[in-house]
Design a protein around this motif. Structure first.
Motif, PDB file in Angstrom:
ATOM      1  N   LEU A  81       0.870  -1.173   0.000  1.00 50.08           N
ATOM      2  CA  LEU A  81       0.000   0.000   0.000  1.00 50.08           C
ATOM      3  C   LEU A  81       0.905   1.220   0.000  1.00 50.08           C
ATOM      4  O   LEU A  81       1.784   1.338   0.852  1.00 50.08           O
ATOM      5  CB  LEU A  81      -0.899   0.005   1.245  1.00 50.08           C
ATOM      6  CG  LEU A  81      -1.783   1.238   1.452  1.00 50.08           C
ATOM      7  CD1 LEU A  81      -2.821   1.347   0.336  1.00 50.08           C
ATOM      8  CD2 LEU A  81      -2.466   1.187   2.817  1.00 50.08           C
ATOM      9  N   VAL A  82       0.693   2.110  -0.967  1.00 51.10           N
ATOM     10  CA  VAL A  82       1.517   3.310  -1.090  1.00 51.10           C
ATOM     11  C   VAL A  82       0.590   4.520  -1.199  1.00 51.10           C
ATOM     12  O   VAL A  82      -0.363   4.503  -1.979  1.00 51.10           O
ATOM     13  CB  VAL A  82       2.413   3.256  -2.357  1.00 51.10           C
ATOM     14  CG1 VAL A  82       3.307   4.497  -2.451  1.00 51.10           C
ATOM     15  CG2 VAL A  82       3.245   1.983  -2.385  1.00 51.10           C
ATOM     16  N   TYR A  83       0.873   5.552  -0.383  1.00 47.45           N
ATOM     17  CA  TYR A  83       0.096   6.781  -0.523  1.00 47.45           C
ATOM     18  C   TYR A  83       0.963   8.010  -0.274  1.00 47.45           C
ATOM     19  O   TYR A  83       1.947   7.964   0.451  1.00 47.45           O
ATOM     20  CB  TYR A  83      -1.145   6.800   0.381  1.00 47.45           C
ATOM     21  CG  TYR A  83      -0.977   6.419   1.830  1.00 47.45           C
ATOM     22  CD1 TYR A  83      -0.591   7.353   2.788  1.00 47.45           C
ATOM     23  CD2 TYR A  83      -1.256   5.123   2.256  1.00 47.45           C
ATOM     24  CE1 TYR A  83      -0.479   7.007   4.126  1.00 47.45           C
ATOM     25  CE2 TYR A  83      -1.152   4.765   3.597  1.00 47.45           C
ATOM     26  CZ  TYR A  83      -0.764   5.713   4.528  1.00 47.45           C
ATOM     27  OH  TYR A  83      -0.661   5.369   5.843  1.00 47.45           O
ATOM     28  N   SER A  84       0.556   9.097  -0.929  1.00 54.31           N
ATOM     29  CA  SER A  84       1.235  10.375  -0.700  1.00 54.31           C
ATOM     30  C   SER A  84       0.791  10.918   0.649  1.00 54.31           C
ATOM     31  O   SER A  84      -0.284  10.583   1.150  1.00 54.31           O
ATOM     32  CB  SER A  84       0.889  11.360  -1.820  1.00 54.31           C
ATOM     33  OG  SER A  84      -0.505  11.600  -1.848  1.00 54.31           O
ATOM     34  N   TRP A  85       1.669  11.744   1.237  1.00 55.31           N
ATOM     35  CA  TRP A  85       1.428  12.323   2.577  1.00 55.31           C
ATOM     36  C   TRP A  85       1.910  13.767   2.481  1.00 55.31           C
ATOM     37  O   TRP A  85       3.106  14.027   2.486  1.00 55.31           O
ATOM     38  CB  TRP A  85       2.228  11.514   3.588  1.00 55.31           C
ATOM     39  CG  TRP A  85       2.205  11.978   5.002  1.00 55.31           C
ATOM     40  CD1 TRP A  85       2.813  13.097   5.506  1.00 55.31           C
ATOM     41  CD2 TRP A  85       1.595  11.320   6.115  1.00 55.31           C
ATOM     42  NE1 TRP A  85       2.610  13.157   6.861  1.00 55.31           N
ATOM     43  CE2 TRP A  85       1.869  12.078   7.264  1.00 55.31           C
ATOM     44  CE3 TRP A  85       0.853  10.143   6.263  1.00 55.31           C
ATOM     45  CZ2 TRP A  85       1.422  11.716   8.529  1.00 55.31           C
ATOM     46  CZ3 TRP A  85       0.412   9.786   7.520  1.00 55.31           C
ATOM     47  CH2 TRP A  85       0.697  10.564   8.628  1.00 55.31           C
ATOM     48  N   LYS A  86       0.954  14.703   2.328  1.00 57.77           N
ATOM     49  CA  LYS A  86       1.316  16.108   2.132  1.00 57.77           C
ATOM     50  C   LYS A  86       0.622  16.964   3.171  1.00 57.77           C
ATOM     51  O   LYS A  86      -0.551  16.773   3.467  1.00 57.77           O
ATOM     52  CB  LYS A  86       0.895  16.569   0.734  1.00 57.77           C
ATOM     53  CG  LYS A  86       1.596  15.805  -0.380  1.00 57.77           C
ATOM     54  CD  LYS A  86       1.123  16.251  -1.734  1.00 57.77           C
ATOM     55  CE  LYS A  86       1.827  15.440  -2.812  1.00 57.77           C
ATOM     56  NZ  LYS A  86       1.426  15.853  -4.162  1.00 57.77           N
ATOM     57  N   GLY A  87       1.381  17.906   3.715  1.00 60.21           N
ATOM     58  CA  GLY A  87       0.799  18.801   4.706  1.00 60.21           C
ATOM     59  C   GLY A  87       1.684  20.011   4.905  1.00 60.21           C
ATOM     60  O   GLY A  87       2.631  20.241   4.170  1.00 60.21           O
ATOM     61  N   GLY A  88       1.352  20.752   5.941  1.00 56.97           N
ATOM     62  CA  GLY A  88       2.146  21.927   6.257  1.00 56.97           C
ATOM     63  C   GLY A  88       1.832  23.116   5.385  1.00 56.97           C
ATOM     64  O   GLY A  88       0.935  23.088   4.552  1.00 56.97           O
ATOM     65  N   HIS A  89       2.604  24.162   5.590  1.00 59.04           N
ATOM     66  CA  HIS A  89       2.414  25.409   4.854  1.00 59.04           C
ATOM     67  C   HIS A  89       3.782  26.037   4.633  1.00 59.04           C
ATOM     68  O   HIS A  89       4.649  25.963   5.507  1.00 59.04           O
ATOM     69  CB  HIS A  89       1.513  26.345   5.668  1.00 59.04           C
ATOM     70  CG  HIS A  89       1.055  27.543   4.895  1.00 59.04           C
ATOM     71  ND1 HIS A  89       1.836  28.666   4.735  1.00 59.04           N
ATOM     72  CD2 HIS A  89      -0.101  27.770   4.237  1.00 59.04           C
ATOM     73  CE1 HIS A  89       1.170  29.553   4.009  1.00 59.04           C
ATOM     74  NE2 HIS A  89      -0.007  29.031   3.694  1.00 59.04           N
ATOM     75  N   VAL A  90       3.968  26.645   3.482  1.00 56.01           N
ATOM     76  CA  VAL A  90       5.272  27.240   3.145  1.00 56.01           C
ATOM     77  C   VAL A  90       5.688  28.336   4.116  1.00 56.01           C
ATOM     78  O   VAL A  90       6.875  28.578   4.302  1.00 56.01           O
ATOM     79  CB  VAL A  90       5.313  27.789   1.691  1.00 56.01           C
ATOM     80  CG1 VAL A  90       5.230  26.657   0.691  1.00 56.01           C
ATOM     81  CG2 VAL A  90       4.214  28.804   1.449  1.00 56.01           C
ATOM     82  N   ALA A  91       4.724  28.989   4.773  1.00 52.36           N
ATOM     83  CA  ALA A  91       5.054  30.078   5.710  1.00 52.36           C
ATOM     84  C   ALA A  91       5.583  29.552   7.050  1.00 52.36           C
ATOM     85  O   ALA A  91       6.115  30.316   7.838  1.00 52.36           O
ATOM     86  CB  ALA A  91       3.826  30.958   5.943  1.00 52.36           C
ATOM     87  N   ASN A  92       5.418  28.268   7.314  1.00 58.18           N
ATOM     88  CA  ASN A  92       5.833  27.705   8.599  1.00 58.18           C
ATOM     89  C   ASN A  92       7.271  27.199   8.562  1.00 58.18           C
ATOM     90  O   ASN A  92       7.726  26.672   7.557  1.00 58.18           O
ATOM     91  CB  ASN A  92       4.932  26.525   8.987  1.00 58.18           C
ATOM     92  CG  ASN A  92       3.551  26.955   9.416  1.00 58.18           C
ATOM     93  OD1 ASN A  92       3.194  28.120   9.339  1.00 58.18           O
ATOM     94  ND2 ASN A  92       2.770  26.005   9.864  1.00 58.18           N
ATOM     95  N   ALA A  93       7.931  27.325   9.709  1.00 53.24           N
ATOM     96  CA  ALA A  93       9.250  26.704   9.904  1.00 53.24           C
ATOM     97  C   ALA A  93       9.078  25.715  11.049  1.00 53.24           C
ATOM     98  O   ALA A  93       8.208  25.892  11.901  1.00 53.24           O
ATOM     99  CB  ALA A  93      10.289  27.754  10.267  1.00 53.24           C
ATOM    100  N   GLY A  94       9.879  24.653  11.076  1.00 51.34           N
ATOM    101  CA  GLY A  94       9.736  23.655  12.141  1.00 51.34           C
ATOM    102  C   GLY A  94       8.453  22.874  11.967  1.00 51.34           C
ATOM    103  O   GLY A  94       8.103  22.472  10.863  1.00 51.34           O
ATOM    104  N   TYR A  95       7.703  22.674  13.074  1.00 49.90           N
ATOM    105  CA  TYR A  95       6.452  21.936  12.996  1.00 49.90           C
ATOM    106  C   TYR A  95       5.488  22.654  12.061  1.00 49.90           C
ATOM    107  O   TYR A  95       5.266  23.851  12.174  1.00 49.90           O
ATOM    108  CB  TYR A  95       5.807  21.789  14.387  1.00 49.90           C
ATOM    109  CG  TYR A  95       4.497  21.031  14.341  1.00 49.90           C
ATOM    110  CD1 TYR A  95       4.487  19.639  14.273  1.00 49.90           C
ATOM    111  CD2 TYR A  95       3.283  21.689  14.318  1.00 49.90           C
ATOM    112  CE1 TYR A  95       3.293  18.934  14.193  1.00 49.90           C
ATOM    113  CE2 TYR A  95       2.079  21.003  14.245  1.00 49.90           C
ATOM    114  CZ  TYR A  95       2.095  19.618  14.178  1.00 49.90           C
ATOM    115  OH  TYR A  95       0.901  18.926  14.089  1.00 49.90           O
ATOM    116  N   GLY A  96       4.926  21.888  11.119  1.00 51.94           N
ATOM    117  CA  GLY A  96       3.960  22.463  10.190  1.00 51.94           C
ATOM    118  C   GLY A  96       4.577  23.057   8.935  1.00 51.94           C
ATOM    119  O   GLY A  96       3.888  23.687   8.144  1.00 51.94           O
TER     120      GLY A  96
END
Length: 163
Positions: A81-96
């Protein structure tokens, strides 16, 4: 040449465990939304079907709403089973911070059970170092939860299973 530079700056997490359960039992734990919610987070819209899009909700941070966007890229029942995992925001550094990765689960029947191998790949250095560190600690715990949940739901170890 550019692709070599990209690969050099990319890291992956690998966790490889053998569990005393059949591949079918482990697969059920990996692909049943109610069970997925017990070992990670409850997915919204998950189906073990190529092209299925689903989300997980985690703790928001800064500009990021905490939603992890996923798409099933590959499915071989009881094997992969393979899936993409995308999150966060370009404005964030570190977590997120912006994260575009791939989670690959591989199940292999072995004597006495199933080898479950997780590869979470595509962490970009240095922007994803925080996520890499956190998930490097978290994924081994997730696999132990999968083992426990699979045991509860299957009851019998692989050798004793009669279907």
């Amino acid at each position: 040449m550019n692709s070599a530079a990209i690969v050099a700056d990319s890291r992956e997490i690998v966790v490889d465990e053998v569990f005393p359960h059949t591949p079918e039992m482990v697969w059920k734990s990996l692909t049943t939304p109610a069970l997925m919610g017990r070992w990670l987070m409850k997915p919204i819209g998950f189906e073990p079907t190529k092209g299925a899009r689903f989300t997980y909700q985690t703790t928001p941070a800064g500009e990021w709403d905490g939603v992890i966007q996923c798409e099933v890229l590959e499915v071989t029942p009881n094997e992969r089973l393979v899936y993409s995992w995308k999150g966060g925001h370009v404005a964030n550094a570190g977590y997120g911070s912006r994260l575009e990765t791939v989670v690959t689960w591989t199940l292999t029947k072995v004597s006495g059970g199933t080898r479950l191998r997780l590869v979470h790949s595509g962490f970009q250095t240095p922007k994803n170092d925080h996520a890499f560190r956190n998930m490097s600690e978290g994924w081994p715990k997730v696999l132990q939860k999968i083992d426990a949940i699979t045991g509860e739901n299957g009851a019998a170890p692989a050798e004793a299973s009669n279907g």
